[in-house]
Write a protein that holds these residues in place. Structure first.
Motif, PDB file in Angstrom:
ATOM      1  N   VAL A  35      39.897 -26.893 -45.461  1.00 33.59           N
ATOM      2  CA  VAL A  35      41.279 -27.352 -45.585  1.00 33.59           C
ATOM      3  C   VAL A  35      41.677 -27.258 -47.056  1.00 33.59           C
ATOM      4  O   VAL A  35      40.913 -27.675 -47.927  1.00 33.59           O
ATOM      5  N   ALA A  36      42.871 -26.715 -47.335  1.00 34.72           N
ATOM      6  CA  ALA A  36      43.331 -26.586 -48.713  1.00 34.72           C
ATOM      7  C   ALA A  36      44.780 -27.042 -48.836  1.00 34.72           C
ATOM      8  O   ALA A  36      45.554 -26.959 -47.876  1.00 34.72           O
ATOM      9  N   VAL A  37      45.136 -27.487 -50.031  1.00 35.41           N
ATOM     10  CA  VAL A  37      46.527 -27.771 -50.363  1.00 35.41           C
ATOM     11  C   VAL A  37      47.217 -26.427 -50.629  1.00 35.41           C
ATOM     12  O   VAL A  37      46.638 -25.540 -51.254  1.00 35.41           O
TER      13      VAL A  37
ATOM     14  N   ILE B  12      45.209 -23.525 -52.914  1.00 37.52           N
ATOM     15  CA  ILE B  12      45.534 -22.096 -52.926  1.00 37.52           C
ATOM     16  C   ILE B  12      46.205 -21.765 -54.263  1.00 37.52           C
ATOM     17  O   ILE B  12      47.147 -22.440 -54.670  1.00 37.52           O
TER      18      ILE B  12
ATOM     19  N   THR C 154      42.728 -33.562 -53.893  1.00 37.52           N
ATOM     20  CA  THR C 154      42.169 -32.410 -53.191  1.00 37.52           C
ATOM     21  C   THR C 154      41.026 -31.816 -53.996  1.00 37.52           C
ATOM     22  O   THR C 154      40.964 -31.981 -55.206  1.00 37.52           O
TER      23      THR C 154
ATOM     24  N   MET D  58      38.607 -28.529 -48.793  1.00 42.53           N
ATOM     25  CA  MET D  58      38.123 -29.762 -48.196  1.00 42.53           C
ATOM     26  C   MET D  58      37.412 -29.409 -46.898  1.00 42.53           C
ATOM     27  O   MET D  58      37.933 -28.664 -46.070  1.00 42.53           O
TER      28      MET D  58
ATOM     29  N   LEU E  15      40.395 -28.418 -53.126  1.00 36.93           N
ATOM     30  CA  LEU E  15      40.625 -26.990 -52.828  1.00 36.93           C
ATOM     31  C   LEU E  15      42.131 -26.736 -52.744  1.00 36.93           C
ATOM     32  O   LEU E  15      42.819 -27.352 -51.932  1.00 36.93           O
TER      33      LEU E  15
ATOM     34  N   ASP F 226      44.498 -34.656 -36.580  1.00 36.52           N
ATOM     35  CA  ASP F 226      45.116 -35.103 -35.332  1.00 36.52           C
ATOM     36  C   ASP F 226      44.527 -34.419 -34.110  1.00 36.52           C
ATOM     37  O   ASP F 226      44.319 -35.037 -33.073  1.00 36.52           O
TER      38      ASP F 226
ATOM     39  N   LEU G 203      49.143 -28.857 -45.974  1.00 39.70           N
ATOM     40  CA  LEU G 203      47.726 -28.522 -45.805  1.00 39.70           C
ATOM     41  C   LEU G 203      47.589 -27.308 -44.898  1.00 39.70           C
ATOM     42  O   LEU G 203      48.317 -27.175 -43.910  1.00 39.70           O
TER      43      LEU G 203
ATOM     44  N   VAL H 249      44.623 -24.659 -42.905  1.00 43.49           N
ATOM     45  CA  VAL H 249      43.241 -24.341 -42.563  1.00 43.49           C
ATOM     46  C   VAL H 249      42.989 -22.898 -43.003  1.00 43.49           C
ATOM     47  O   VAL H 249      43.732 -21.990 -42.623  1.00 43.49           O
TER      48      VAL H 249
ATOM     49  N   LEU I 109      47.629 -27.559 -40.966  1.00 46.80           N
ATOM     50  CA  LEU I 109      46.799 -28.652 -40.462  1.00 46.80           C
ATOM     51  C   LEU I 109      47.671 -29.890 -40.302  1.00 46.80           C
ATOM     52  O   LEU I 109      48.347 -30.298 -41.246  1.00 46.80           O
ATOM     53  N   VAL I 110      47.634 -30.467 -39.126  1.00 45.52           N
ATOM     54  CA  VAL I 110      48.376 -31.693 -38.872  1.00 45.52           C
ATOM     55  C   VAL I 110      47.452 -32.875 -39.079  1.00 45.52           C
ATOM     56  O   VAL I 110      46.383 -32.957 -38.478  1.00 45.52           O
ATOM     57  N   CYS I 111      47.869 -33.791 -39.946  1.00 42.54           N
ATOM     58  CA  CYS I 111      47.018 -34.921 -40.320  1.00 42.54           C
ATOM     59  C   CYS I 111      47.915 -36.109 -40.629  1.00 42.54           C
ATOM     60  O   CYS I 111      48.495 -36.182 -41.710  1.00 42.54           O
TER      61      CYS I 111
ATOM     62  N   LEU J 219      46.590 -38.156 -51.075  1.00 40.28           N
ATOM     63  CA  LEU J 219      46.979 -36.798 -50.649  1.00 40.28           C
ATOM     64  C   LEU J 219      48.493 -36.638 -50.586  1.00 40.28           C
ATOM     65  O   LEU J 219      49.007 -35.540 -50.390  1.00 40.28           O
TER      66      LEU J 219
END
Lengths: 85, 85, 85, 85, 85
Positions: free
Chosen positions: A37-39, A73, A69, B1, A71, B78, A24, A26, A10-12, A19
């Motif tokens: 979304v998870a770490v 893994i 977070t 999340m 959530l 994004d 991250l 998906v 995930l790009v954020c 955070l």
């Protein structure tokens, strides 16, 4: 701990400072189709089957309790039949 | 999340003192149609796709642990395809 | 924070000591029809649309952390369209 | 505490350090068909009906609070009718 | 706090030490048919309508924070119409 499949990174760019710079991913619940979304402290690849911890355990699992977070893994399952999930 | 879309600001004059003066947004789960209220420390605009932390992580993400929220926006995604959510 | 409508006060004579003498309200999720019980530190009236905090935030929102609730009303929404909930 | 049936052990070589060497089991909700992963401090066998604690209680139930689980088996039910679950 | 009906006591000989000797009850959500196990510090009888606290509040409500439950009965509702639940 929920069983989910890794779909993509995930790009954020705009994130809360809590955070930090964690990776991250998906994740997708194949049964319901819902994405979350998870770490990722493990280093998963697309298609991996993983299980995750929710809630305050997610902060401990992230390796640093201050990561905000809910959530994370916790492990990659060695063998999982997709049709059984 | 969880992955949600920002719908509108929430106007709320009568609130518990624990919520202080934080900005509140109405978020919508496009898949289920359910709406929730979240604290917004990021500064989102209507239509943004965001992901949120639940539970005690929401208080850390709000930037101040004493804010009595259970849902806080952690980042703006994004790029997100609406049809895929 | 979930969006719910206040339905009625809840009368409960036999309660754990941890609930003290807090006011309890029955709230209803208009979409699913599910009812829940929440602590009301705001002073809501029947028909009000409110949003609630779950989990440990509910104890902070109750004004006293020792109240053993998992759901507390955090504010009354100034304007909410019933059909949109 | 949720009522679930033990399906199988879970093999997971790559795990976060927070999970240590705890035994993991795949549990199944017979009603919904959903599977979850739980820490097993009791020593269950396939087919056992168990009940589990979620959230921070799961870490206490694991016998060591630093185990980063969100679901732990708390007991084996002496008698449970499958059709009633 | 969820509204549930007491169905029966739960017999559980093999349990984690964290559950101590607390009384356990099987509760039923009449709307969904799902059953859960809860700690009962109030002394409920079969058929009673109760409301419960989830999460860390359940440990406080159990009267002793070290009890590893995630669901505890907080009170018996004085009057509840079954059809309205």
């Amino acid at each position: 701990m929920e069983i989910l499949q890794v779909e993509a990174p995930l790009v954020c760019t705009q994130r809360v400072s809590g955070l930090q710079h964690v990776a991250l991913k998906v994740l997708r619940n194949v049964k319901t189709g819902m994405r979350q979304v998870a770490v990722d402290p493990v280093g998963c690849r697309e298609g991996n089957w993983v299980f995750t911890s929710l809630g305050s355990a997610a902060r401990y699992a992230a390796g640093e309790y201050s990561v905000t977070t809910d959530l994370t893994i916790c492990g990659i399952i060695d063998y999982w039949e997709e049709e059984a999930s």
